[in-house]
Design a protein around this motif. Structure first.
Motif, PDB file in Angstrom:
ATOM      1  N   ALA A  75      14.737 -35.170 -29.022  1.00  0.00           N
ATOM      2  CA  ALA A  75      13.473 -35.035 -30.100  1.00  0.00           C
ATOM      3  C   ALA A  75      13.075 -33.499 -30.490  1.00  0.00           C
ATOM      4  CB  ALA A  75      12.156 -35.903 -29.614  1.00  0.00           C
ATOM      5  N   VAL A  76      12.884 -33.468 -31.740  1.00  0.00           N
ATOM      6  CA  VAL A  76      12.265 -31.950 -31.869  1.00  0.00           C
ATOM      7  C   VAL A  76      10.810 -32.181 -31.382  1.00  0.00           C
ATOM      8  CG1 VAL A  76      11.682 -30.307 -33.799  1.00  0.00           C
ATOM      9  CG2 VAL A  76      13.863 -31.745 -33.733  1.00  0.00           C
ATOM     10  N   GLU A  77      10.266 -31.195 -30.638  1.00  0.00           N
ATOM     11  CA  GLU A  77       8.852 -31.506 -30.150  1.00  0.00           C
ATOM     12  C   GLU A  77       8.105 -30.396 -30.443  1.00  0.00           C
ATOM     13  OE1 GLU A  77       9.636 -31.619 -25.863  1.00  0.00           O
ATOM     14  OE2 GLU A  77      10.856 -33.387 -25.964  1.00  0.00           O
ATOM     15  N   SER A  78       8.503 -29.495 -30.546  1.00  0.00           N
ATOM     16  CA  SER A  78       7.601 -28.202 -31.351  1.00  0.00           C
ATOM     17  C   SER A  78       8.932 -26.995 -31.881  1.00  0.00           C
ATOM     18  CB  SER A  78       6.967 -27.534 -30.284  1.00  0.00           C
ATOM     19  OG  SER A  78       7.755 -26.823 -29.040  1.00  0.00           O
ATOM     20  N   GLU A  79       8.313 -26.363 -32.520  1.00  0.00           N
ATOM     21  CA  GLU A  79       8.946 -25.124 -33.093  1.00  0.00           C
ATOM     22  C   GLU A  79       9.687 -24.492 -31.986  1.00  0.00           C
ATOM     23  OE1 GLU A  79       7.068 -22.561 -36.079  1.00  0.00           O
ATOM     24  OE2 GLU A  79       9.034 -22.074 -36.629  1.00  0.00           O
ATOM     25  N   ARG A  80       8.839 -24.055 -30.871  1.00  0.00           N
ATOM     26  CA  ARG A  80       9.385 -23.086 -29.892  1.00  0.00           C
ATOM     27  C   ARG A  80      10.354 -24.056 -29.202  1.00  0.00           C
ATOM     28  NH1 ARG A  80       6.225 -22.703 -24.673  1.00  0.00           N
ATOM     29  NH2 ARG A  80       7.537 -21.198 -23.623  1.00  0.00           N
ATOM     30  N   GLN A  81      10.155 -25.292 -28.793  1.00  0.00           N
ATOM     31  CA  GLN A  81      10.944 -25.647 -27.924  1.00  0.00           C
ATOM     32  C   GLN A  81      12.603 -26.026 -28.671  1.00  0.00           C
ATOM     33  OE1 GLN A  81      11.856 -29.389 -29.319  1.00  0.00           O
ATOM     34  NE2 GLN A  81      12.726 -30.694 -27.478  1.00  0.00           N
ATOM     35  N   VAL A  82      12.434 -26.137 -30.095  1.00  0.00           N
ATOM     36  CA  VAL A  82      13.667 -26.182 -30.695  1.00  0.00           C
ATOM     37  C   VAL A  82      14.400 -24.780 -30.997  1.00  0.00           C
ATOM     38  CG1 VAL A  82      13.111 -26.504 -33.408  1.00  0.00           C
ATOM     39  CG2 VAL A  82      15.006 -27.714 -32.589  1.00  0.00           C
ATOM     40  N   GLN A  83      13.841 -23.947 -31.083  1.00  0.00           N
ATOM     41  CA  GLN A  83      14.248 -22.492 -31.006  1.00  0.00           C
ATOM     42  C   GLN A  83      15.074 -22.150 -29.684  1.00  0.00           C
ATOM     43  OE1 GLN A  83      14.026 -20.004 -33.381  1.00  0.00           O
ATOM     44  NE2 GLN A  83      12.693 -20.826 -34.970  1.00  0.00           N
ATOM     45  N   GLU A  84      14.129 -22.432 -28.575  1.00  0.00           N
ATOM     46  CA  GLU A  84      14.744 -22.542 -27.292  1.00  0.00           C
ATOM     47  C   GLU A  84      16.049 -23.309 -27.187  1.00  0.00           C
ATOM     48  OE1 GLU A  84      12.402 -22.717 -23.646  1.00  0.00           O
ATOM     49  OE2 GLU A  84      10.660 -21.800 -24.759  1.00  0.00           O
ATOM     50  N   ALA A  85      15.957 -24.249 -27.425  1.00  0.00           N
ATOM     51  CA  ALA A  85      17.265 -25.296 -27.401  1.00  0.00           C
ATOM     52  C   ALA A  85      18.578 -24.706 -28.115  1.00  0.00           C
ATOM     53  CB  ALA A  85      16.719 -26.749 -28.040  1.00  0.00           C
ATOM     54  N   LYS A 115      11.624 -40.356 -34.870  1.00  0.00           N
ATOM     55  CA  LYS A 115      12.248 -41.214 -33.429  1.00  0.00           C
ATOM     56  C   LYS A 115      12.052 -42.455 -33.631  1.00  0.00           C
ATOM     57  CE  LYS A 115      14.090 -39.511 -30.750  1.00  0.00           C
ATOM     58  NZ  LYS A 115      15.731 -39.281 -30.866  1.00  0.00           N
ATOM     59  N   PRO A 116      13.233 -43.162 -33.520  1.00  0.00           N
ATOM     60  CA  PRO A 116      13.299 -44.945 -33.401  1.00  0.00           C
ATOM     61  C   PRO A 116      12.892 -45.157 -31.768  1.00  0.00           C
ATOM     62  CG  PRO A 116      15.337 -44.062 -33.424  1.00  0.00           C
ATOM     63  CD  PRO A 116      14.490 -42.953 -33.312  1.00  0.00           C
ATOM     64  N   ARG A 117      11.742 -45.077 -31.625  1.00  0.00           N
ATOM     65  CA  ARG A 117      11.173 -45.396 -30.137  1.00  0.00           C
ATOM     66  C   ARG A 117      11.085 -47.022 -29.900  1.00  0.00           C
ATOM     67  NH1 ARG A 117       9.775 -41.201 -27.152  1.00  0.00           N
ATOM     68  NH2 ARG A 117      10.710 -42.603 -25.433  1.00  0.00           N
ATOM     69  N   THR A 118      11.548 -47.437 -28.707  1.00  0.00           N
ATOM     70  CA  THR A 118      11.332 -48.830 -28.544  1.00  0.00           C
ATOM     71  C   THR A 118       9.871 -49.234 -28.438  1.00  0.00           C
ATOM     72  OG1 THR A 118      13.093 -48.618 -27.126  1.00  0.00           O
ATOM     73  CG2 THR A 118      11.947 -50.615 -26.599  1.00  0.00           C
ATOM     74  N   SER A 119       8.882 -48.356 -27.836  1.00  0.00           N
ATOM     75  CA  SER A 119       7.482 -48.591 -27.767  1.00  0.00           C
ATOM     76  C   SER A 119       6.741 -47.887 -29.050  1.00  0.00           C
ATOM     77  CB  SER A 119       6.878 -48.352 -26.626  1.00  0.00           C
ATOM     78  OG  SER A 119       5.479 -48.433 -26.513  1.00  0.00           O
ATOM     79  N   PRO A 120       5.820 -48.474 -29.635  1.00  0.00           N
ATOM     80  CA  PRO A 120       5.139 -47.835 -30.498  1.00  0.00           C
ATOM     81  C   PRO A 120       4.136 -47.030 -29.937  1.00  0.00           C
ATOM     82  CG  PRO A 120       4.154 -49.989 -30.273  1.00  0.00           C
ATOM     83  CD  PRO A 120       5.296 -50.073 -29.372  1.00  0.00           C
ATOM     84  N   TYR A 121       4.079 -46.806 -28.639  1.00  0.00           N
ATOM     85  CA  TYR A 121       2.894 -45.976 -27.874  1.00  0.00           C
ATOM     86  C   TYR A 121       3.571 -44.794 -27.426  1.00  0.00           C
ATOM     87  CZ  TYR A 121       0.521 -50.411 -27.942  1.00  0.00           C
ATOM     88  OH  TYR A 121      -0.120 -51.519 -28.312  1.00  0.00           O
ATOM     89  N   ASP A 122       5.035 -44.664 -27.389  1.00  0.00           N
ATOM     90  CA  ASP A 122       5.756 -43.567 -27.134  1.00  0.00           C
ATOM     91  C   ASP A 122       5.874 -42.572 -28.096  1.00  0.00           C
ATOM     92  OD1 ASP A 122       6.316 -44.683 -24.606  1.00  0.00           O
ATOM     93  OD2 ASP A 122       8.170 -45.430 -25.323  1.00  0.00           O
ATOM     94  N   PHE A 123       6.103 -41.266 -27.796  1.00  0.00           N
ATOM     95  CA  PHE A 123       6.030 -40.209 -28.685  1.00  0.00           C
ATOM     96  C   PHE A 123       6.893 -40.577 -29.799  1.00  0.00           C
ATOM     97  CE2 PHE A 123       8.496 -36.223 -29.659  1.00  0.00           C
ATOM     98  CZ  PHE A 123       7.595 -35.391 -30.295  1.00  0.00           C
ATOM     99  N   GLN A 124       6.486 -40.376 -31.052  1.00  0.00           N
ATOM    100  CA  GLN A 124       7.326 -40.984 -32.407  1.00  0.00           C
ATOM    101  C   GLN A 124       7.960 -39.736 -33.245  1.00  0.00           C
ATOM    102  OE1 GLN A 124       7.332 -44.491 -33.187  1.00  0.00           O
ATOM    103  NE2 GLN A 124       6.582 -44.499 -31.294  1.00  0.00           N
ATOM    104  N   GLY A 125       7.910 -38.368 -32.487  1.00  0.00           N
ATOM    105  CA  GLY A 125       8.470 -37.366 -33.315  1.00  0.00           C
ATOM    106  C   GLY A 125       7.629 -36.550 -34.064  1.00  0.00           C
ATOM    107  N   LYS A 170      10.043 -35.052 -23.902  1.00  0.00           N
ATOM    108  CA  LYS A 170       9.005 -36.055 -24.149  1.00  0.00           C
ATOM    109  C   LYS A 170       9.883 -37.383 -24.478  1.00  0.00           C
ATOM    110  CE  LYS A 170       5.296 -33.363 -25.963  1.00  0.00           C
ATOM    111  NZ  LYS A 170       4.659 -33.019 -27.434  1.00  0.00           N
ATOM    112  N   CYS A 171      11.084 -37.404 -24.444  1.00  0.00           N
ATOM    113  CA  CYS A 171      11.956 -38.325 -25.004  1.00  0.00           C
ATOM    114  C   CYS A 171      13.415 -38.237 -24.271  1.00  0.00           C
ATOM    115  CB  CYS A 171      12.023 -38.340 -26.418  1.00  0.00           C
ATOM    116  SG  CYS A 171      12.898 -39.486 -27.208  1.00  0.00           S
ATOM    117  N   ASP A 172      13.738 -39.563 -23.798  1.00  0.00           N
ATOM    118  CA  ASP A 172      15.033 -39.426 -22.855  1.00  0.00           C
ATOM    119  C   ASP A 172      15.073 -38.557 -22.048  1.00  0.00           C
ATOM    120  OD1 ASP A 172      15.487 -41.769 -24.324  1.00  0.00           O
ATOM    121  OD2 ASP A 172      16.935 -41.026 -25.803  1.00  0.00           O
ATOM    122  N   GLN A 173      14.152 -38.228 -21.189  1.00  0.00           N
ATOM    123  CA  GLN A 173      14.210 -37.214 -20.145  1.00  0.00           C
ATOM    124  C   GLN A 173      15.409 -37.271 -19.077  1.00  0.00           C
ATOM    125  OE1 GLN A 173      11.045 -36.552 -16.767  1.00  0.00           O
ATOM    126  NE2 GLN A 173      10.631 -34.986 -18.309  1.00  0.00           N
TER     127      GLN A 173
END
Ligand code: PEP
Ligand code: MN
Length: 381
Positions: free
Chosen positions: A150-160, A178-188, A354-357
């Motif tokens: 998942a793209v979590e923040s600008e900094r995270q994706v720059q580092e990636a 993000k198509p997450r299984t649970s609606p309570y999980d981080f949605q992107g 935050k996703c698929d760690q």
């Protein structure tokens, strides 16, 4: 009296061009003869390996040979990348020649009962290559697509993006919707995330791929992303297939966790029939009774799809395995069955994903994969 330069008559130009072309054709023909000779030697090596019980695929030797060709190309004033790409092609075809057992040529026919995917089905002479940025998927090279789940923040994706680029990756992945299984999980991070991903990739000379969840977003996402992903959960979402096809962007179509290969090809057909020829198929594992892995990677689909279709096929070992420590081995296997590439998840700080760690590769693990499977050295040309 007339003055001015004398122009060569057109026929002379044509003669010069014709001579130069004849020369280049001659060089190309010599190369083909050398390749045929190389293939025969590779066949003998395969026989020698079988006799001595050695494995056909030898990643260390291929990697060292890639470096040699890269340096040889540089010495001769050619781009180092040319040497590396040639090494990749030769390794792939060399492996195939080594595996080849003497046999009568097999007549290959059009798949029976294939009218429902008549544009996607294999026919003699049809072989699709999809261009995404600098990458050409289906051209015989083994592409490694990588980036965070998942793209979590600008900094995270720059580092990636920095890590991916350093590994030689040419297509950066990252899910903003993000198509997450649970609606309570981080949605992107939605559209801002798409823009961060595209900026991070494009400013480093890479292309990017991101998933589209809603047909209404397809146009906006396509303004930024070079390749649109239709995820496993949405493989048969017809409005989404049509909306993504209509953008004209190439599409990475993932096989549903419970979809047959023919259903995958019918889904691809929706894109092709809409006039968009750029479809890349992706095997990402099936839902089975097995719980040690997240899904069961159906590697047999790669050669089986080759029989059925002219479209390129890549493999996603991350969502199949669900565990980072299995991914290198599955990348080797994907390469071994002739996939056109892999798509893997890598997080610059795994412990913060935050996703698929659990399945996230570290940058170091990605580097190992790229060095071995992609044969791309960490220093770019
Ligand atoms: C993904 O690639 O981010 C993803 C969600 O994969 P899949 O659709 O294969 O589950
Ligand atoms: Mn994921």
């Amino acid at each position: 009296m007339t003055t001015g330069t004398i122009e060569a008559p057109r026929s002379d130009e044509a003669l010069v061009l014709g001579a130069l072309r004849a020369n280049i054709n001659h060089i190309d023909n010599q190369m083909i003869e050398l390749l045929a000779q190389r293939s025969r030697v590779a066949g003998d090596i395969g026989l020698a390996k079988r006799v001595t019980g050695r494995a056909i695929h030898d990643p260390l030797r291929e990697s060292a040979h890639a470096l040699d060709l890269e340096q040889a190309a540089s010495r001769l004033g050619l781009p180092a990348r040319l040497g590396r790409e040639l090494a990749l092609l030769l390794a792939r075809h060399g492996c195939a020649a080594q595996l080849e057992q003497p046999k009568a040529p097999r007549a290959r026919g059009i798949a029976p009962d294939s009218e429902s995917f008549r544009l996607a089905r294999w026919e003699p002479g049809r072989h699709t290559v999809v261009s995404v940025g600098e990458a050409r998927i289906g051209a015989g090279l083994h592409e490694v697509i990588a980036g965070p789940c998942a793209v979590e923040s600008e900094r995270q994706v720059q580092e990636a993006a920095d890590h991916a680029r350093a590994c030689g990756v040419r297509i950066l992945r990252g899910g903003a919707f993000k198509p997450r299984t649970s609606p309570y999980d981080f949605q992107g991070t939605g559209m801002p995330g798409v823009r961060w991903l595209a900026d991070a990739a494009h400013s480093r000379g890479m292309a990017c791929v991101t998933e589209v969840l809603d047909p209404a977003d397809a146009g906006a996402v396509a303004e930024h992303a070079d390749l649109l992903q239709i995820g496993a959960r949405n493989m048969q979402n017809v409005p989404l297939l049509r909306a993504c096809a209509a953008t004209g962007r190439p599409i990475l179509l993932k096989r549903g966790a419970a979809a047959t290969m023919r259903e995958l090809l019918c889904a691809a057909e929706y894109i092709l029939v809409a006039g968009n020829p750029g479809v890349i198929l992706c095997e990402r594992g099936l839902r089975t009774f097995e719980r040690e892995t997240r899904n069961t990677l159906d590697l047999s689909s790669v050669p089986a799809l080759r029989e059925l279709t002219h479209l390129p096929v890549i493999v996603d070992p991350s969502h199949a395995a669900g565990r980072d420590e299995l991914i290198l081995a599955l990348c080797r296997a994907a390469h071994g069955v002739g996939a056109d590439g892999v798509i893997v998840e890598m997080h610059p700080r795994k412990c913060e994903a935050k996703c698929d760690q659990r399945q996230a590769l570290t940058p170091r693990q990605l580097d190992e994969i790229c060095n071995e499977v992609h044969l791309v050295q960490t220093h770019l040309a």
